[in-house]
Design an enzyme around this catalytic site. Structure first.
Site, PDB file in Angstrom:
ATOM      1  N   GLY A  71      42.349  29.919  54.654  1.00 32.12           N
ATOM      2  CA  GLY A  71      43.539  30.418  53.966  1.00 32.12           C
ATOM      3  C   GLY A  71      43.898  31.801  54.492  1.00 32.12           C
ATOM      4  N   THR A  72      42.873  32.598  54.742  1.00 35.59           N
ATOM      5  CA  THR A  72      43.090  33.947  55.288  1.00 35.59           C
ATOM      6  C   THR A  72      43.839  33.858  56.614  1.00 35.59           C
ATOM      7  OG1 THR A  72      41.051  34.727  54.234  1.00 35.59           O
ATOM      8  CG2 THR A  72      41.893  36.043  56.067  1.00 35.59           C
ATOM      9  N   ASN A 151      44.527  35.092  42.092  1.00 40.75           N
ATOM     10  CA  ASN A 151      43.161  34.596  42.079  1.00 40.75           C
ATOM     11  C   ASN A 151      42.284  35.266  41.029  1.00 40.75           C
ATOM     12  OD1 ASN A 151      43.936  36.538  44.258  1.00 40.75           O
ATOM     13  ND2 ASN A 151      41.728  36.887  44.292  1.00 40.75           N
ATOM     14  N   GLN A 179      45.435  29.430  45.694  1.00 40.18           N
ATOM     15  CA  GLN A 179      44.880  29.121  44.370  1.00 40.18           C
ATOM     16  C   GLN A 179      45.606  27.984  43.658  1.00 40.18           C
ATOM     17  OE1 GLN A 179      42.157  30.177  42.771  1.00 40.18           O
ATOM     18  NE2 GLN A 179      41.517  31.589  44.364  1.00 40.18           N
ATOM     19  N   HIS A 201      38.736  24.684  50.690  1.00 38.63           N
ATOM     20  CA  HIS A 201      37.545  24.853  49.835  1.00 38.63           C
ATOM     21  C   HIS A 201      37.875  25.238  48.396  1.00 38.63           C
ATOM     22  CE1 HIS A 201      36.855  29.379  49.682  1.00 38.63           C
ATOM     23  NE2 HIS A 201      37.738  29.322  50.659  1.00 38.63           N
ATOM     24  N   CYS A 325      35.762  38.655  47.010  1.00 36.60           N
ATOM     25  CA  CYS A 325      35.567  39.776  47.924  1.00 36.60           C
ATOM     26  C   CYS A 325      35.429  41.092  47.177  1.00 36.60           C
ATOM     27  CB  CYS A 325      36.728  39.900  48.891  1.00 36.60           C
ATOM     28  SG  CYS A 325      37.530  38.374  49.223  1.00 36.60           S
TER      29      CYS A 325
HETATM   30  N1  PLP Z   1      44.484  33.861  49.152  1.00 37.90           N
HETATM   31  C1  PLP Z   1      44.009  33.715  47.899  1.00 37.90           C
HETATM   32  C2  PLP Z   1      44.939  33.861  46.746  1.00 37.90           C
HETATM   33  C3  PLP Z   1      42.658  33.441  47.683  1.00 37.90           C
HETATM   34  O1  PLP Z   1      42.191  33.311  46.447  1.00 37.90           O
HETATM   35  C4  PLP Z   1      41.804  33.313  48.806  1.00 37.90           C
HETATM   36  C5  PLP Z   1      40.351  33.100  48.644  1.00 37.90           C
HETATM   37  O2  PLP Z   1      39.755  33.578  47.703  1.00 37.90           O
HETATM   38  C6  PLP Z   1      42.365  33.448  50.089  1.00 37.90           C
HETATM   39  C7  PLP Z   1      43.703  33.721  50.229  1.00 37.90           C
HETATM   40  C8  PLP Z   1      41.528  33.288  51.324  1.00 37.90           C
HETATM   41  O3  PLP Z   1      41.276  31.942  51.603  1.00 37.90           O
HETATM   42  P1  PLP Z   1      40.019  31.552  52.550  1.00 37.90           P
HETATM   43  O4  PLP Z   1      38.796  31.748  51.703  1.00 37.90           O
HETATM   44  O5  PLP Z   1      40.235  30.131  52.913  1.00 37.90           O
HETATM   45  O6  PLP Z   1      40.060  32.463  53.703  1.00 37.90           O
END
Ligand code: PLP
Length: 387
Positions: A71-72, A151, A179, A201, A325
């Site tokens: 997602g990042t 989140n 989310q 995930h 994080c």
């Molecule tokens: N964006 C949101 C709102 C998230 O909650 C998260 C993960 O906690 C991410 C992005 C990042 O996703 P990934 O863990 O797949 O990198």
């Protein structure tokens, strides 16, 4: 005994059906999806089927899906790819003050590269007011990025209204839906977004695989250069088992969405009602109704969240104090501060995120344990002494 898992916003366990779907692609069907022979073709077919499944979950066309490594990565791709493409038109980006680090830190990086970023305020429930977006848009704005749901506190943003405001000025709209995809209905056409990020995930798929929805007709700069996979936009040998897992997780989410939502909402409401009866001096955070089905978040007065998490873990519950994080850092959450919660109260934040394997008994036992843990911490709290 393993603690009860109450941290589904951080990650979810792999669905057994997802694992079953992935295994053949880690064993016999190991081909490189770019190879022309039958091993490759078999892998390529599975990848295309997964593309259809994820597109179907969000009401997109499969040609609008680009697989990413997380997602990042999808967030980074959306922001950097669009501003790089449109930088001759303007240098302004608008986002919110409660984004996940994947968007927030990318915006800080883009500021260093000369872009100007506006971080929109939120109200006490964590909602981004569309009027604020209207005020912030200028001729120089090239992209708006606002998350679909937060989140930490679970608030669901009015994306349809926000995207409409951006489009009235001809500005592209991206939403981080990490989310929400797989947790609530997400329809890219209904929301009216141009780009959307998601991650496997968070809905019982594997870690390390995500996707970016890119509306047909939107031009973007390639993100990873190399062998030209993903239509030349995101090179790198295709993660076939991961993508197959994402596709299967999407299919299951589509089939089970209603049931999962009802299950999580029932547990959430049981938990919130139970808290009213057994806990004192706390506030619920996030919007009371417009929130993720499985999210219960609160701030408890006179205690420090990290100690609460450790004690809860020894008592058999795995929870979080915010995003995965920010847990582990002693800085109060930027989300809670942006919602107007003072730094001391924000230190006592607790996030419980429920999922398909949680049961009513888990919630009831938690409601017995939490007041004891809070009481114990308050007895030694330096904050309490200042009351
Ligand atoms: N964006 C949101 C709102 C998230 O909650 C998260 C993960 O906690 C991410 C992005 C990042 O996703 P990934 O863990 O797949 O990198």
């Amino acid at each position: 005994m393993k603690p009860v898992y109450f941290d589904h916003a951080a990650t979810t366990p792999l669905h057994p059906e997802v694992l079953k779907a992935m295994l053949p692609y880690l064993e016999d069907h190991f081909g490189n999806a770019s190879s022309p022979h039958s091993y490759g073709q078999e892998a390529a077919r599975a990848v295309e089927q997964a593309r259809e499944e994820i597109a179907s979950l969000i009401n997109a066309d499969s040609r609008e899906i680009i697989f990413t490594g997380s997602g990042t990565e999808a967030d980074n791709f959306a922001l950097k790819g669009i501003v790089e493409k449109l930088k001759s038109r303007g240098h302004r980006i608008i986002t919110s003050s409660i984004e996940h680090h994947a968007v927030e830190v990318t915006c800080r990086y883009l500021e260093k590269k000369g872009f100007e970023v506006t971080y929109l305020p939120v109200d006490k429930d964590g909602l981004v007011p569309p009027e604020e977006l209207k005020k912030a848009l200028t001729e120089q704005t090239i992209l708006v990025s606002i998350m679909h749901a937060n989140n930490e506190v679970g608030t669901i943003e009015p994306i349809k209204e926000l995207a409409k405001v951006a489009h009235e000025k001809g500005v592209l709209f991206h939403t981080d839906a990490v989310q929400t995809v797989g947790s609530i209905p997400v329809d890219v056409k209904e929301l009216g977004v141009d780009l959307l990020s998601l991650s496997a995930h968070k809905f019982y798929g594997p870690k390390g695989v995500g996707a970016l929805y890119l509306r047909k007709g939107v031009a973007i700069e390639p993100f990873i250069h190399g062998g030209g996979q993903e239509r030349g936009l995101r090179s790198g040998t295709t993660n076939v088992p991961g993508i197959v897992g994402l596709g299967k997780a999407a299919k299951l989410a589509k089939e089970e969405l209603k049931e999962r939502m009802e299950h999580n909402i029932a547990l959430r409401e049981r938990m919130i009602k139970g808290l009213e009866e057994c806990l004192s001096d706390y506030i619920l955070t996030g919007h009371r109704r417009q929130r993720l089905p499985g999210n219960v978040s609160l701030c408890v007065h006179y205690i420090e969240g990290e100690s609460m998490l450790l004690l809860l873990n020894t008592e058999g519950f795995a929870c979080s104090s915010g995003s995965a994080c920010t847990s582990g850092s002693l800085e109060p959450s930027h989300v809670l501060l942006a919602m107007g919660i003072g730094p001391q109260l924000a230190q006592g934040s607790l996030r419980i995120t429920l999922g398909r394997e949680n049961r009513e008994e888990d919630v009831d036992r938690f409601l017995e344990v939490l007041p004891r843990v809070v009481e114990r911490l308050r007895r030694m709290s330096p904050f309490k002494a200042q009351k």
